[in-house]
Design an enzyme around this catalytic site. Sequence first.
Site, mmCIF file in Angstrom:
data_model
loop_
_atom_site.group_PDB
_atom_site.id
_atom_site.type_symbol
_atom_site.label_atom_id
_atom_site.label_comp_id
_atom_site.label_asym_id
_atom_site.label_seq_id
_atom_site.Cartn_x
_atom_site.Cartn_y
_atom_site.Cartn_z
ATOM 1 C CB CYS A 21 8.376 -15.540 -1.505
ATOM 2 S SG CYS A 21 8.389 -15.887 -3.286
ATOM 3 C CG ASP A 28 4.983 -15.645 0.536
ATOM 4 O OD1 ASP A 28 4.729 -14.531 0.055
ATOM 5 O OD2 ASP A 28 5.468 -16.577 -0.123
ATOM 6 C CG LEU A 43 -1.876 -32.192 15.392
ATOM 7 C CD1 LEU A 43 -0.689 -33.145 15.477
ATOM 8 C CD2 LEU A 43 -1.959 -31.602 13.998
ATOM 9 C CB ALA A 44 -1.657 -31.518 21.152
ATOM 10 C CD GLU A 46 -1.586 -26.883 23.535
ATOM 11 O OE1 GLU A 46 -1.859 -28.014 23.060
ATOM 12 O OE2 GLU A 46 -2.306 -26.307 24.370
#
EC number: 2.6.1.-
Length: 109
Positions: A21, A28, A43-44, A46
């Site tokens: 923060c 946070d 999207l892979a 990993e």
Amino acid sequence: MLKVSKSPSLVRLKTRGESVCPISKTVDSFEVSVEYIPRGAVLAIEEFKKMVDSYRGREILHEELAVDLLEKVKAAVNPPYVKVTVKSYYIGVEVEVVAESGGVPPVYI
């Protein structure tokens, strides 16, 4: 990014992460969910985890984090629709931030 010959209707990824923060300088913890409609590439897992882990130790508001992550997903797979939701709790208050881009996705029941 992974090229796919057959794209699913919707991809939803969820994980947890940490940032700092910028106001209180405390850690946070957050939960993040990314939903997107793929367009020939996904999207892979990993790669997604690496994106989320990039916020560890970084001072950033959750509002900025949601938009920044949305921009990273858009740059990686260029989806026609993407939604990023960041959830956390601060002093007993649930905080949920949503960043969206693109057309409205189909309704899933």
